[in-house]
Design a protein around this motif. Structure first.
Motif, PDB file in Angstrom:
ATOM      1  N   ARG A  95     -15.716   2.373   2.762  1.00 53.89           N
ATOM      2  CA  ARG A  95     -14.193   1.895   2.249  1.00 53.89           C
ATOM      3  C   ARG A  95     -13.112   2.637   1.797  1.00 53.89           C
ATOM      4  O   ARG A  95     -11.943   1.852   1.690  1.00 53.89           O
ATOM      5  CB  ARG A  95     -14.615   2.043  -0.007  1.00 53.89           C
ATOM      6  N   SER A  96     -13.198   3.780   2.644  1.00 47.80           N
ATOM      7  CA  SER A  96     -11.720   4.723   2.927  1.00 47.80           C
ATOM      8  C   SER A  96     -10.998   4.268   3.461  1.00 47.80           C
ATOM      9  O   SER A  96     -10.094   3.929   4.828  1.00 47.80           O
ATOM     10  CB  SER A  96     -12.263   5.962   3.545  1.00 47.80           C
ATOM     11  N   GLY A  97     -12.808   3.169   4.942  1.00 48.41           N
ATOM     12  CA  GLY A  97     -11.778   2.217   6.077  1.00 48.41           C
ATOM     13  C   GLY A  97     -11.152   1.105   5.888  1.00 48.41           C
ATOM     14  O   GLY A  97     -10.476   0.981   6.477  1.00 48.41           O
ATOM     15  N   LEU A  98     -11.139   1.089   4.494  1.00 51.98           N
ATOM     16  CA  LEU A  98     -10.527  -0.363   3.664  1.00 51.98           C
ATOM     17  C   LEU A  98      -9.366  -0.143   3.137  1.00 51.98           C
ATOM     18  O   LEU A  98      -8.906  -0.838   2.440  1.00 51.98           O
ATOM     19  CB  LEU A  98     -11.970  -1.260   3.644  1.00 51.98           C
ATOM     20  N   SER A  99      -9.040   1.359   2.874  1.00 48.50           N
ATOM     21  CA  SER A  99      -8.030   1.607   1.826  1.00 48.50           C
ATOM     22  C   SER A  99      -6.951   1.616   2.406  1.00 48.50           C
ATOM     23  O   SER A  99      -5.960   2.486   2.934  1.00 48.50           O
ATOM     24  CB  SER A  99      -8.585   3.354   1.228  1.00 48.50           C
ATOM     25  N   TYR A 100      -5.987   1.275   1.265  1.00 47.80           N
ATOM     26  CA  TYR A 100      -4.813   0.868   1.596  1.00 47.80           C
ATOM     27  C   TYR A 100      -4.105   0.844   2.692  1.00 47.80           C
ATOM     28  O   TYR A 100      -3.562   1.501   3.908  1.00 47.80           O
ATOM     29  CB  TYR A 100      -3.785   2.322   1.077  1.00 47.80           C
ATOM     30  N   PRO A 101      -4.344  -0.362   3.348  1.00 46.40           N
ATOM     31  CA  PRO A 101      -4.341  -0.920   4.829  1.00 46.40           C
ATOM     32  C   PRO A 101      -3.053  -1.391   5.352  1.00 46.40           C
ATOM     33  O   PRO A 101      -2.048  -1.239   4.434  1.00 46.40           O
ATOM     34  CB  PRO A 101      -4.905  -2.004   4.263  1.00 46.40           C
ATOM     35  N   PRO A 125       0.833  -1.202   0.095  1.00 44.73           N
ATOM     36  CA  PRO A 125      -0.040  -0.090  -0.225  1.00 44.73           C
ATOM     37  C   PRO A 125       0.996   1.664  -0.009  1.00 44.73           C
ATOM     38  O   PRO A 125       1.687   1.413   0.463  1.00 44.73           O
ATOM     39  CB  PRO A 125      -1.114  -0.385   1.002  1.00 44.73           C
ATOM     40  N   GLN A 126       0.508   2.221   0.058  1.00 46.72           N
ATOM     41  CA  GLN A 126       0.533   3.670  -0.615  1.00 46.72           C
ATOM     42  C   GLN A 126      -0.415   4.038   0.552  1.00 46.72           C
ATOM     43  O   GLN A 126      -0.539   5.702  -0.060  1.00 46.72           O
ATOM     44  CB  GLN A 126       1.725   3.659  -1.687  1.00 46.72           C
ATOM     45  N   PRO A 127       0.736   4.509   1.748  1.00 53.44           N
ATOM     46  CA  PRO A 127       0.210   5.651   2.433  1.00 53.44           C
ATOM     47  C   PRO A 127       0.300   6.888   2.340  1.00 53.44           C
ATOM     48  O   PRO A 127      -0.643   8.029   2.464  1.00 53.44           O
ATOM     49  CB  PRO A 127       1.016   5.138   3.632  1.00 53.44           C
ATOM     50  N   PHE A 128       1.342   7.171   1.460  1.00 49.63           N
ATOM     51  CA  PHE A 128       1.342   9.266   1.404  1.00 49.63           C
ATOM     52  C   PHE A 128       0.405   9.407   0.361  1.00 49.63           C
ATOM     53  O   PHE A 128       0.308  10.179   0.378  1.00 49.63           O
ATOM     54  CB  PHE A 128       2.771   9.371   0.781  1.00 49.63           C
ATOM     55  N   PHE A 129      -0.608   8.607  -0.288  1.00 48.67           N
ATOM     56  CA  PHE A 129      -1.560   8.814  -1.080  1.00 48.67           C
ATOM     57  C   PHE A 129      -3.061   9.498  -0.443  1.00 48.67           C
ATOM     58  O   PHE A 129      -3.384  10.778  -0.882  1.00 48.67           O
ATOM     59  CB  PHE A 129      -2.117   7.887  -2.176  1.00 48.67           C
ATOM     60  N   ILE A 130      -2.825   9.420   0.926  1.00 51.63           N
ATOM     61  CA  ILE A 130      -3.492  10.072   2.016  1.00 51.63           C
ATOM     62  C   ILE A 130      -3.267  11.023   2.249  1.00 51.63           C
ATOM     63  O   ILE A 130      -4.449  11.828   1.552  1.00 51.63           O
ATOM     64  CB  ILE A 130      -3.698   9.246   3.292  1.00 51.63           C
ATOM     65  N   GLU A 189      -0.073   8.778  10.649  1.00 51.28           N
ATOM     66  CA  GLU A 189      -1.054  10.268  11.101  1.00 51.28           C
ATOM     67  C   GLU A 189      -2.714   9.736  10.185  1.00 51.28           C
ATOM     68  O   GLU A 189      -3.765   9.813  10.046  1.00 51.28           O
ATOM     69  CB  GLU A 189      -0.366  11.040  10.226  1.00 51.28           C
ATOM     70  N   ARG A 190      -2.581   9.129   9.409  1.00 51.77           N
ATOM     71  CA  ARG A 190      -3.556   8.760   7.853  1.00 51.77           C
ATOM     72  C   ARG A 190      -4.144  10.044   7.647  1.00 51.77           C
ATOM     73  O   ARG A 190      -5.569   9.627   8.396  1.00 51.77           O
ATOM     74  CB  ARG A 190      -3.785   7.393   7.857  1.00 51.77           C
ATOM     75  N   LEU A 191      -3.736  11.133   7.705  1.00 49.39           N
ATOM     76  CA  LEU A 191      -4.660  12.517   7.546  1.00 49.39           C
ATOM     77  C   LEU A 191      -4.740  12.668   5.778  1.00 49.39           C
ATOM     78  O   LEU A 191      -3.531  12.943   5.858  1.00 49.39           O
ATOM     79  CB  LEU A 191      -4.133  14.035   8.330  1.00 49.39           C
ATOM     80  N   THR A 192      -6.118  13.635   5.365  1.00 60.82           N
ATOM     81  CA  THR A 192      -5.878  13.838   4.111  1.00 60.82           C
ATOM     82  C   THR A 192      -5.248  15.655   3.845  1.00 60.82           C
ATOM     83  O   THR A 192      -4.764  15.818   5.023  1.00 60.82           O
ATOM     84  CB  THR A 192      -7.093  14.132   3.889  1.00 60.82           C
ATOM     85  N   GLU A 193      -5.263  15.681   2.935  1.00 61.92           N
ATOM     86  CA  GLU A 193      -4.295  17.530   3.099  1.00 61.92           C
ATOM     87  C   GLU A 193      -5.152  18.045   3.432  1.00 61.92           C
ATOM     88  O   GLU A 193      -4.664  19.171   3.744  1.00 61.92           O
ATOM     89  CB  GLU A 193      -4.308  17.369   1.302  1.00 61.92           C
ATOM     90  N   GLY A 250      -9.791   6.557   6.908  1.00 62.33           N
ATOM     91  CA  GLY A 250      -9.335   5.255   7.747  1.00 62.33           C
ATOM     92  C   GLY A 250      -8.578   4.979   9.331  1.00 62.33           C
ATOM     93  O   GLY A 250      -7.870   4.244   8.955  1.00 62.33           O
ATOM     94  N   PRO A 251      -8.986   6.058   9.929  1.00 64.84           N
ATOM     95  CA  PRO A 251      -8.039   6.148  11.122  1.00 64.84           C
ATOM     96  C   PRO A 251      -7.211   4.578  11.874  1.00 64.84           C
ATOM     97  O   PRO A 251      -6.845   4.279  11.986  1.00 64.84           O
ATOM     98  CB  PRO A 251      -8.795   6.896  11.791  1.00 64.84           C
ATOM     99  N   SER A 252      -8.197   3.397  11.944  1.00 62.47           N
ATOM    100  CA  SER A 252      -8.715   1.855  12.203  1.00 62.47           C
ATOM    101  C   SER A 252      -7.053   1.405  11.835  1.00 62.47           C
ATOM    102  O   SER A 252      -6.239   0.222  11.840  1.00 62.47           O
ATOM    103  CB  SER A 252      -9.573   1.450  12.295  1.00 62.47           C
ATOM    104  N   GLU A 253      -7.035   1.907  10.495  1.00 62.80           N
ATOM    105  CA  GLU A 253      -5.741   1.082  10.271  1.00 62.80           C
ATOM    106  C   GLU A 253      -4.148   1.857  10.102  1.00 62.80           C
ATOM    107  O   GLU A 253      -3.396   1.874   9.873  1.00 62.80           O
ATOM    108  CB  GLU A 253      -5.844   1.927   8.235  1.00 62.80           C
TER     109      GLU A 253
END
Ligand SMILES: [Zn+2]
Length: 548
Positions: free
Chosen positions: A420-426, A400-405, A459-463, A469-472
């Motif tokens: 589905r965001s919660g299942l994204s780039y797990p 997965p590529q977490p920096f897409f977030i 962190e999984r924070l968007t721009e 998907g904070p649970s990931e």
């Protein structure tokens, strides 16, 4: 015993669960000789004091595009162009130093970042001083050309050709605007490609120098030698040339694009073979340069709403993307490649593509067993809960590529909706299921400095700062493990790198502070003081010892 180098008074994070921390490390013949008490009575050619710096195994990005990235470093960088006026000024400033006949090539162009109206093709003609202009969008899914550029590549002023899976965009009057999307990009690529080997070597030199500045010591390139991401049918040869010329700063494992493989004849015992001439395949090479898996695209992109989902995109009833080409035909080719000894790396962003990838890989593994370099799935834009145990059971590495977030998370969340965001780039759920988790960036599609990606894992924070998907989320230490040991495991090098213990390759990153101990927003701000590959300082200095 007299060895090459001892680094003392360091805060060493080894990545080895049996000995997680140390203060002293010895290096001999490019490998770790020992730690702490293992160095009793050992002397060294050079002994340096790290003065409390933090040492970890070198970072390993398992999905990047080095030639493409290196070229962006050598082209006009438009990442900071924020208005039409500013864009034109940057282009004309850069173009005026170029020969009249040469193309003006700009990279990292993000049209969504341009405030107000985008300049039209005629304004771009003027800014480029009559030269052809080619702006590569940072998404990797579109180009903008000016009028001279369009004419040069053979696009008519009022184009009529339809392109399957792509578009030469026109205005209300039917005149080409210069915007060229998806498959239509091949019109521009086929004009420019193949690149020369010397251009590829130059790009690799620029890319790997930047990698070293960021603490990267190993990279897997996600597709060379064919398809729209390849630069030349001789691309792997260019990597060899770069290595011989001393231009390859880091270790490299290029994947070969499926399009570069073809049917091979052989003995009656080997009736169906699919690969490169002479039967070359995954695994050939050494610690510096090795043929990686075959890279296969199974679907498109999330932001383009072309990734294959089981459910519709938000606010797009009826659109759930699609698998590329004829899935049965694609699976046939992939299985033939596996039978010929190729490890598989299947690009799959939507969960339906992930289904296809898991089915295809498990079928290949039933027929051929698990390869030494694990089979992989690239991206995982949506991975359903029921797919996670399958990844673990089959030993499939998902990258997965977490920096897409923090790069395009807001747009992705709008396409996917909350569930589905919660299942994204797990990440966390892969670890919970005992599946592999490597570190990767997809650079230059998104920024690729590993400390930034590690922060995004945490962190999984968007721009805009929204949780995605904070649970990931995972801890900084888990992210550090992903970028070192996890990546080594996913690329088939777990026995040789990713951990600082005796006998392992002495690939080391030296940081200003402990990644696992600072607050998350500080992670990407840490300084990379030095990078060692095979025990040699290739960037920065440690205790006064610098690169040669
Ligand atoms: Zn990629």
């Amino acid at each position: 015993m007299h060895i090459d180098l001892i680094i003392e008074q360091a805060r060493i994070w080894t990545g080895d669960p049996n000995r997680p921390r140390a203060q002293r490390i010895g290096i001999w013949c490019g490998r770790v000789f020992g730690l702490d008490e293992q160095l009793e009575g050992v002397t060294a050619e050079v002994v340096v004091n790290a003065e409390g710096a933090f040492l970890a195994p070198g970072f390993n990005d398992v999905h990047a595009h080095s030639v493409w990235f290196g070229q962006t470093l050598l082209e006009l960088d438009l990442a900071q162009a924020h208005s039409g006026e500013d864009l034109l000024a940057r282009i004309s400033e850069y173009a005026k130093n170029l020969p009249e006949t040469s193309w003006v090539i700009g990279s990292n162009f993000n049209p969504l970042g341009i405030r107000g109206a985008m300049p039209d093709r005629d304004a771009l003609d003027a800014a480029a001083g009559g030269r052809a202009l080619w702006l590569k969008h940072s998404s990797g899914h579109a180009y903008t050309l000016n009028g001279v550029g369009l004419a040069e590549v053979g696009v008519a002023e009022f184009p009529t050709t339809e392109i399957d899976g792509g578009k030469i965009v026109t205005d209300a009057a039917g005149r080409a605007t210069g915007l060229i999307e998806e498959n239509a990009m091949s019109v521009v690529q086929s004009y420019h490609l193949p690149d020369s080997r010397s251009d590829i070597v130059r790009a690799l030199g620029a890319a790997t120098q930047q990698y070293l500045r960021e603490g990267l010591t190993s990279i897997t390139d996600a597709g060379v030698a064919g398809g729209w991401i390849g630069h030349s049918p001789q691309e792997f040869g260019a990597y060899q040339q770069a290595r011989e010329a001393g231009a390859l700063g880091t270790r490299m494992q290029p994947m070969i694009t499926l399009d570069a493989l073809h049917a091979l004849s052989g003995h009656a015992d080997d009736p169906v073979s699919f690969g490169l001439d002479a039967g070359l395949r995954t695994g050939l090479g050494d610690e510096w340069l090795q043929i990686g898996p075959v890279k296969v695209f199974t679907d498109g992109s999330l932001l383009g709403s072309t990734a294959a989902m089981t459910e519709d995109y938000e606010q797009c009833p009826g659109n759930h993307g699609y698998l590329l080409g004829d899935p049965a035909e694609l699976r046939g080719k992939v299985l033939q490649a596996a039978a010929a000894g190729w490890s598989l790396a299947l690009h799959a962003i939507g969960d339906r593509a992930v289904d296809f990838a898991i089915d295809t890989i498990s079928q290949a593994q039933r027929a051929c067993g698990k390869p030494a370099i694990p089979n992989r799935i690239e991206h995982g834009g949506v991975v359903r809960e029921d797919q996670l145990p399958q990844l673990a059971a089959h030993g499939i590495a998902l990258a997965p590529q977490p920096f897409f977030i923090p790069t395009f998370g807001d747009g992705m969340a709008a396409k996917l909706g909350e569930h589905r965001s919660g299942l994204s780039y797990p990440a966390a759920s892969l670890l919970r299921h005992g599946a592999m988790l490597p570190g990767s960036s997809d650079r230059p599609v998104a920024p690729g400095a590993p400390l930034g990606v590690i922060q995004a894992f945490v962190e999984r924070l968007t721009e805009s700062g929204a949780p995605y998907g904070p649970s990931e989320r995972i801890t900084a230490e888990q992210a550090l493990i992903a970028y070192t040991r996890g990546s080594a495991e996913a690329t088939g090098w777990a026995e040789r790198k990713g951990v600082l213990s005796p006998g392992m390759l002495a690939d080391v990153v030296v940081l200003s502070d402990d990644v696992t101990a600072v607050s998350s927003e500080r992670i990407s701000q840490l300084e990379v003081l030095a990078t060692l590959v095979g025990g040699e300082v290739r960037h920065g200095t440690i205790g006064g010892l610098g690169s040669r």
